[in-house]
Design a protein around this motif. Structure first.
Motif, PDB file in Angstrom:
ATOM      1  N   LEU A  32     -58.685  57.904 -51.613  1.00 11.82           N
ATOM      2  CA  LEU A  32     -58.346  57.758 -50.193  1.00 11.82           C
ATOM      3  C   LEU A  32     -59.167  56.636 -49.583  1.00 11.82           C
ATOM      4  O   LEU A  32     -58.655  55.798 -48.828  1.00 11.82           O
ATOM      5  N   ALA A  33     -60.464  56.614 -49.907  1.00 10.92           N
ATOM      6  CA  ALA A  33     -61.323  55.549 -49.393  1.00 10.92           C
ATOM      7  C   ALA A  33     -60.864  54.183 -49.892  1.00 10.92           C
ATOM      8  O   ALA A  33     -60.748  53.222 -49.123  1.00 10.92           O
ATOM      9  N   LEU A  34     -60.594  54.084 -51.161  1.00 16.05           N
ATOM     10  CA  LEU A  34     -60.174  52.801 -51.723  1.00 16.05           C
ATOM     11  C   LEU A  34     -58.855  52.331 -51.112  1.00 16.05           C
ATOM     12  O   LEU A  34     -58.640  51.123 -50.932  1.00 16.05           O
ATOM     13  N   ARG A  35     -57.992  53.268 -50.768  1.00 17.90           N
ATOM     14  CA  ARG A  35     -56.699  52.876 -50.179  1.00 17.90           C
ATOM     15  C   ARG A  35     -56.876  52.205 -48.814  1.00 17.90           C
ATOM     16  O   ARG A  35     -56.025  51.402 -48.402  1.00 17.90           O
ATOM     17  N   THR A  36     -57.961  52.502 -48.094  1.00 14.54           N
ATOM     18  CA  THR A  36     -58.165  51.864 -46.784  1.00 14.54           C
ATOM     19  C   THR A  36     -58.396  50.368 -46.931  1.00 14.54           C
ATOM     20  O   THR A  36     -58.268  49.619 -45.955  1.00 14.54           O
ATOM     21  N   THR A  37     -58.768  49.905 -48.120  1.00 14.17           N
ATOM     22  CA  THR A  37     -58.999  48.472 -48.325  1.00 14.17           C
ATOM     23  C   THR A  37     -57.724  47.724 -48.695  1.00 14.17           C
ATOM     24  O   THR A  37     -57.728  46.491 -48.746  1.00 14.17           O
ATOM     25  N   LYS A  38     -56.631  48.425 -48.952  1.00 13.78           N
ATOM     26  CA  LYS A  38     -55.383  47.751 -49.352  1.00 13.78           C
ATOM     27  C   LYS A  38     -54.833  46.885 -48.227  1.00 13.78           C
ATOM     28  O   LYS A  38     -54.128  45.904 -48.468  1.00 13.78           O
ATOM     29  N   PHE A  39     -55.164  47.236 -46.991  1.00 15.24           N
ATOM     30  CA  PHE A  39     -54.622  46.509 -45.854  1.00 15.24           C
ATOM     31  C   PHE A  39     -55.426  45.256 -45.527  1.00 15.24           C
ATOM     32  O   PHE A  39     -55.070  44.513 -44.621  1.00 15.24           O
ATOM     33  N   LEU A  40     -56.502  45.036 -46.270  1.00 14.81           N
ATOM     34  CA  LEU A  40     -57.318  43.849 -46.010  1.00 14.81           C
ATOM     35  C   LEU A  40     -56.542  42.562 -46.293  1.00 14.81           C
ATOM     36  O   LEU A  40     -56.857  41.512 -45.724  1.00 14.81           O
ATOM     37  N   SER A  41     -55.563  42.624 -47.129  1.00 15.14           N
ATOM     38  CA  SER A  41     -54.793  41.410 -47.427  1.00 15.14           C
ATOM     39  C   SER A  41     -54.061  40.903 -46.192  1.00 15.14           C
ATOM     40  O   SER A  41     -53.657  39.734 -46.133  1.00 15.14           O
ATOM     41  N   LYS A  42     -53.907  41.776 -45.177  1.00 14.23           N
ATOM     42  CA  LYS A  42     -53.253  41.371 -43.932  1.00 14.23           C
ATOM     43  C   LYS A  42     -54.255  41.305 -42.776  1.00 14.23           C
ATOM     44  O   LYS A  42     -53.868  40.988 -41.652  1.00 14.23           O
ATOM     45  N   GLU A  43     -55.506  41.614 -43.042  1.00 13.60           N
ATOM     46  CA  GLU A  43     -56.532  41.685 -41.992  1.00 13.60           C
ATOM     47  C   GLU A  43     -57.278  40.360 -41.877  1.00 13.60           C
ATOM     48  O   GLU A  43     -57.646  39.754 -42.882  1.00 13.60           O
ATOM     49  N   VAL A  44     -57.485  39.893 -40.644  1.00  9.93           N
ATOM     50  CA  VAL A  44     -58.263  38.667 -40.448  1.00  9.93           C
ATOM     51  C   VAL A  44     -59.464  38.902 -39.542  1.00  9.93           C
ATOM     52  O   VAL A  44     -60.259  37.978 -39.322  1.00  9.93           O
ATOM     53  N   GLU A  45     -59.615  40.112 -39.007  1.00 14.00           N
ATOM     54  CA  GLU A  45     -60.745  40.390 -38.118  1.00 14.00           C
ATOM     55  C   GLU A  45     -62.014  40.653 -38.926  1.00 14.00           C
ATOM     56  O   GLU A  45     -61.990  41.212 -40.032  1.00 14.00           O
ATOM     57  N   TYR A  46     -63.140  40.289 -38.321  1.00 16.41           N
ATOM     58  CA  TYR A  46     -64.437  40.321 -39.000  1.00 16.41           C
ATOM     59  C   TYR A  46     -64.919  41.740 -39.314  1.00 16.41           C
ATOM     60  O   TYR A  46     -65.339  42.032 -40.441  1.00 16.41           O
ATOM     61  N   MET A  47     -64.880  42.631 -38.335  1.00 16.31           N
ATOM     62  CA  MET A  47     -65.516  43.926 -38.527  1.00 16.31           C
ATOM     63  C   MET A  47     -64.915  44.740 -39.672  1.00 16.31           C
ATOM     64  O   MET A  47     -65.656  45.269 -40.513  1.00 16.31           O
ATOM     65  N   PRO A  48     -63.600  44.878 -39.765  1.00 19.10           N
ATOM     66  CA  PRO A  48     -63.071  45.614 -40.924  1.00 19.10           C
ATOM     67  C   PRO A  48     -63.439  44.975 -42.260  1.00 19.10           C
ATOM     68  O   PRO A  48     -63.772  45.678 -43.224  1.00 19.10           O
ATOM     69  N   TRP A  49     -63.400  43.646 -42.303  1.00 13.08           N
ATOM     70  CA  TRP A  49     -63.755  42.967 -43.543  1.00 13.08           C
ATOM     71  C   TRP A  49     -65.228  43.185 -43.901  1.00 13.08           C
ATOM     72  O   TRP A  49     -65.570  43.434 -45.062  1.00 13.08           O
ATOM     73  N   GLN A  50     -66.092  43.086 -42.905  1.00 15.30           N
ATOM     74  CA  GLN A  50     -67.516  43.244 -43.193  1.00 15.30           C
ATOM     75  C   GLN A  50     -67.838  44.667 -43.629  1.00 15.30           C
ATOM     76  O   GLN A  50     -68.637  44.887 -44.547  1.00 15.30           O
ATOM     77  N   ILE A  51     -67.220  45.644 -42.993  1.00 19.80           N
ATOM     78  CA  ILE A  51     -67.458  47.034 -43.387  1.00 19.80           C
ATOM     79  C   ILE A  51     -66.915  47.293 -44.790  1.00 19.80           C
ATOM     80  O   ILE A  51     -67.548  47.970 -45.612  1.00 19.80           O
TER      81      ILE A  51
END
Length: 967
Positions: A675-694
């Motif tokens: 479940l935790a790893l699945r939250t990173t699948k959306f990073l390919s569409k994410e450009v904001e700093y905070m989600p990427w840094q976390i």
């Protein structure tokens, strides 16, 4: 004596004699120093003056005596000090620098006593008629004779036994004369060295917090022992003396045959000893005109740094931040001036000395051509933190160090408000979540954590006080105060601070005094709370940890539970509240309006939180509360629906929060790791700093655990797939890396894009960074690498290169005139993959001629971050622990960061046993590292269990996702 040198006539002759006597003491001191050097010690022992051998008493053996206690008795209170100090900026022997001086303290007798205890540490006291001090009565009072005096080494006292009592209500003055070493240990009155135009220069400076004022002169060195200080500094021509207050006109004097300058200062406000500061240097400054401003602001630094404009940004922002806090506290700045000075060697980031704030160079100086966006943010945030202390900490001070969080947690929180005012486009109020709150939650979820406020009786020794200067005190303190400000409103919070400061100015407080005034503000504003402020907040500061709030959107059931990263760990710290909190749960449903619900028990039901078949619920909006959130599986699935992330229906802070919560819930075995790893699948569409840094922070843990195993390859492949779109995004918006992104946080995320892309092997990244570095090597005088990317470029190029790249970077590091540039190179040098270069760098780390003492911890930790360097650093620390402990333990070395840094990869039984052996081998030489070692043991055991449980599913997940198409 010049104006402002306040001393009674009967002592004036003694003071003149002091300069001559000091010469004899210095000669003796140099002999003692040579003897101690031969025993591999760097600090002077407690010794008396040269003629004191017949009167120096042995340490009493019984622990029942008052001088065996670490706290001062309440029988005496200082009123004022007159202190004269003469630092020598030239060595009198082989690398031996000294200072001499004398001090008169006016004492009020509060309770009848025949004993004087005053702190004194590492000072050589002159003897007068067989004693270390002289005592006079004031205003008609008769002073008893001194029967015996000695230095009590373990508790750091000058002990004075009297022939008859001092009487309550009477005033006395105590005179001492002393010599000490102006050492390079970064504590008390010490020296800092730097090179300018090929010439070594020496300055004398101070760091008194928490218990080192006693190294400069005998004093009542506790925060509640406030007094007025009259300072006089004797110094060489060509130098300037600074202190907390404005100086009178310096005068020329002759002393011991030398032509010198005597600078006396106006009396300070009533303040604690740890806030005292004085500096002797040849620095220059830029400043505001006192005619135009009510407060004179000056930025002091090395002459070249000022000439290059490195102080301009600090000067530009100090005035506005001061004005912000005057408005925020509704209280005028209480001093006439605000001096801020950049010290080449400084153990902390900065120190809030009242009127003379001392900084590391990286925390005050900024060069637009060479410093990064992060460097700039660090400067404005640290300035804001220290200026916040001018009221909260300096004007009103905690009674004892067990409430250090009241000073530091508060200043950390409001520093983001001040920085936000100074740089309104940066969204600093949001960045506190990333910079402070999320990081400290990982620490506070350990069984070895501690409450914000400790029992006073448990924090007595200096090493225990030093241990409190940790992330719990600073960052958790900031987090719970931010939470409080949110649920009572910032306006009400500010109003309560105003009345608190007004009632207690120039006094000392405990945390309940703050609760009282915030409650008064809440009552006045008519804000409904389910419990009084004190009742709510005591649960957050008097017990360690925080809750995980679980919401079942099918039933509306809400529960809270003490969150521990290792649910099987045993919590040794009892809690009178049974690890139950009053939790302000904020939430939204289906993107609607924000609501708040107070969870006051272990379990409750709120039917408003029940969802129908098509909806989602999100709690802890913008992470205002200091807790984690878990949901039923159906709500997790709805939150992770692709459209929510793609179209950003979830606020950016909560996109980061979801990632961080799920990874930590997985560590605690509360959700599945996938479940935790699945939250990173959306990073390919994410450009904001905070989600990427976390995401990067959490995936870093996976790399730490698995970069020596078969998981590493698939994990790298997955990272490459996710970061490639981000790398291309920044390549596009920067016009092929030719300009910086405009948004503050975009500049940070560009660093993530390049750093992750290079480490994951994204096509073109390695060539980009190494080519930039090669161009610089061809023309060292022309560095065209954008400042924001320097750390990443330097690191990648050195990792890809060999000794030639390393030696070039070392040369640039040694010749750097901008501290932030030197810091970037210092980090990058640890990135090499050559073990022999890493070992050489480790040896350099403990050579102050190569690596400043202030940077030794960071250097070793950087090396340990390198997978190749980690075992080398651990072996090095173990082999050199005695040297590190004895030579770097006086404030210049963060043992907590060192132990945590070299052991954070530990995840095997063998490594756990090594830690236990290290603890056993160094049982008598751990000091302030004790708590960090316990955390390392706990973390290692948690890592062992986590790897055993998760290695196979993690390998399977990364293998599957790395080969699947981008969603």
């Amino acid at each position: 004596m010049g104006k402002g040198f306040y001393i009674r006539k009967e002592l004036a002759v003694t003071c003149v004699v002091a300069a001559v006597a000091a010469v004899a003491v210095i000669i003796a001191l140099s002999v003692v120093y040579a003897q101690e050097k031969s025993k591999n010690e760097v600090t002077l022992p407690f010794t008396a003056g040269p003629d004191a051998t017949s009167t120096f008493s042995p340490t009493p053996s019984t622990p029942k005596e008052p001088w065996m206690h670490f706290r001062l008795p309440d029988s005496l209170a200082p009123v004022s000090y007159n202190v004269t100090l003469w630092p020598r900026l030239e060595p009198i022997a082989d690398n031996l620098y000294v200072f001499s001086g004398h001090s008169t303290v006016v004492i009020r007798c509060v309770r009848e006593t025949d004993l004087i205890l005053i702190h004194s540490n590492k000072l050589n006291l002159t003897t007068f008629e067989g004693h270390h001090a002289k005592l006079n009565g004031l205003n008609g009072a008769t002073a008893p004779t001194l029967t015996k005096t000695w230095l009590e080494i373990p508790t750091q006292y000058l002990v004075i036994q009297l022939s008859s009592p001092l009487w309550a209500g009477n005033m006395y003055e105590l005179f001492t004369q002393f010599t000490g070493e102006l050492s390079d240990d970064l504590g008390g009155f010490y020296r800092s060295e730097y090179m300018e135009d090929g010439v070594k220069k020496v300055i004398a400076t101070t760091q008194m917090q928490p218990t080192d004022a006693r190294k400069a002169f005998p004093c009542f060195d506790e925060p509640a022992m406030k007094a007025v200080f009259h300072m006089t500094i004797i110094h060489a021509h060509g130098t300037v003396a600074l202190s907390n207050a404005m100086n009178y006109n310096p005068v020329n004097i002759t002393m011991a045959g030398q032509d010198l300058i005597q600078t006396s200062f106006q009396p300070t406000k009533i303040m604690s000893t740890y806030l005292l500061a004085f500096v002797v240097c040849d620095f220059t400054y830029i400043g505001t005109q006192p005619v135009l401003f009510s407060v004179q602001v000056r930025i002091w630094a090395r002459r070249k740094a000022i000439e290059e404009g490195q102080g301009n940004y600090a000067l530009e922002k100090t005035g506005p931040i001061l004005k912000f806090f005057e408005n925020y506290y509704n209280s005028s700045y209480p001093l006439k001036k605000s001096d801020q000075i950049a010290i080449p060697d400084f153990s902390a980031g900065a120190m809030e000395n009242w009127g003379l704030i001392t900084y590391r160079e990286t925390a005050l100086l900024y060069n637009p051509a060479m410093s990064s966006n992060g460097d700039k943010e660090w400067v404005v945030t640290v300035i804001s933190h220290e200026l916040a202390h001018m009221w909260f900490g300096n004007l009103v001070t905690m009674k004892w160090w067990n409430d250090l969080w009241l000073n530091e947690g508060f200043a950390t929180y409001v520093s983001y408000l001040g920085a936000n005012f100074a740089e309104p486009t940066w969204n600093m109020k949001e960045l506190i979540v990333l910079n402070e709150i999320i990081g400290v939650m990982a620490v506070d979820a350990l069984a070895s954590s501690h409450p914000l406020s400790s029992n006073e009786k448990d924090i007595m020794r200096p090493d225990l006080i030093t241990e409190l200067f940790d992330s719990i005190t600073y960052s958790k303190g900031a987090a719970v105060l931010r939470m409080l400000s949110e649920f009572i409103t910032e306006t009400t919070f500010s109003s309560g601070l105003h009345t608190y400061l007004e009632e207690f100015k120039y006094k000392n407080t405990v945390y309940t005094d703050l609760w009282k005034h915030l409650q008064m503000a809440v009552d006045k504003a008519g804000i409904p709370l389910p419990r009084p402020v004190e009742v709510i907040m005591n649960r957050w500061i008097l017990q360690m940890g925080f809750p995980v709030v679980t919401i079942n959107t099918q039933t509306g059931k809400i529960t809270q539970k003490h969150f521990l990263l290792d649910p099987d760990s045993v919590v040794d710290t009892p809690s009178e509240f049974n690890y139950e909190w009053f939790v302000p749960v904020t939430w939204i449903k289906n993107g609607g309006a924000e609501q708040q619900y107070w969870l006051l028990e272990k379990e409750a039901t709120n039917e408003d939180m029940i969802l129908n078949t098509t909806g989602w619920l999100l709690a802890n909006i913008d992470m205002k509360g200091f807790y984690r959130v878990n949901y039923d599986s159906e709500n997790w699935e709805r939150l992770l629906a692709n459209s929510l992330f793609t179209f950003q229906a979830i606020p950016v802070i909560n996109r980061a929060q979801i990632i961080d919560d799920t990874f930590n819930l997985a560590k605690a075995k509360m959700v599945n790791i996938t479940l935790a790893l699945r939250t990173t699948k959306f990073l390919s569409k994410e450009v904001e700093y905070m989600p990427w840094q976390i995401a990067r922070n959490n995936l870093e843990y996976f790399f730490l655990m698995f970069d020596r195993s078969e998981v590493y390859g698939p994990m790298q492949a997955y990272t490459k797939k996710q970061v490639t779109p981000l790398f291309n995004h920044f390549k596009e918006i920067t016009l092929n890396w030719t300009k910086n992104p405009e948004k503050h946080t975009d500049q940070y995320n560009q660093v993530n894009a390049v750093s992750l892309a290079c480490s994951a092997g994204v096509e073109g990244c390695k060539e980009l960074t190494t080519n930039w570095f090669k161009e610089w090597m061809k023309n060292p005088a022309n560095n065209n690498i954008t400042p924001n990317l320097k750390s990443t470029v330097y690191c990648n190029a050195i990792a890809a290169g060999g000794v030639q790249e390393w030696d070039f970077a070392w040369s640039m590091f040694k010749n750097a005139t901008v501290a932030s540039e030197a810091e970037k190179l210092m980090f990058a040098l640890s990135c090499t993959k050559q073990p022999w270069l890493l070992n050489r760098y480790l040896r350099y780390s403990l050579d102050p001629e190569k690596i400043r003492k202030q940077d030794a911890t960071s250097t070793i930790t950087y090396i340990a971050n390198n997978p190749i360097g980690q075992p080398l650093a651990w072996d090095f620390v173990r082999a050199n622990w005695a040297h590190i402990f004895n030579n770097y333990g006086g404030g210049s070395f963060s043992f907590g960061r060192l132990i945590g840094g070299v052991t954070k990869r530990f995840s095997t039984e063998f490594e756990y046993k090594q830690l236990l052996q290290f603890k056993e081998d160094n049982a008598g030489q751990l000091g302030s590292a004790s708590m960090a070692l316990e955390r390392a043991l706990e973390s290692t055991m948690a890592n062992i269990n986590w790897v055993a449980m998760n290695k196979e599913p993690v390998l399977e997940w990364f293998t599957s996702e790395a080969s699947s198409p981008v969603s």
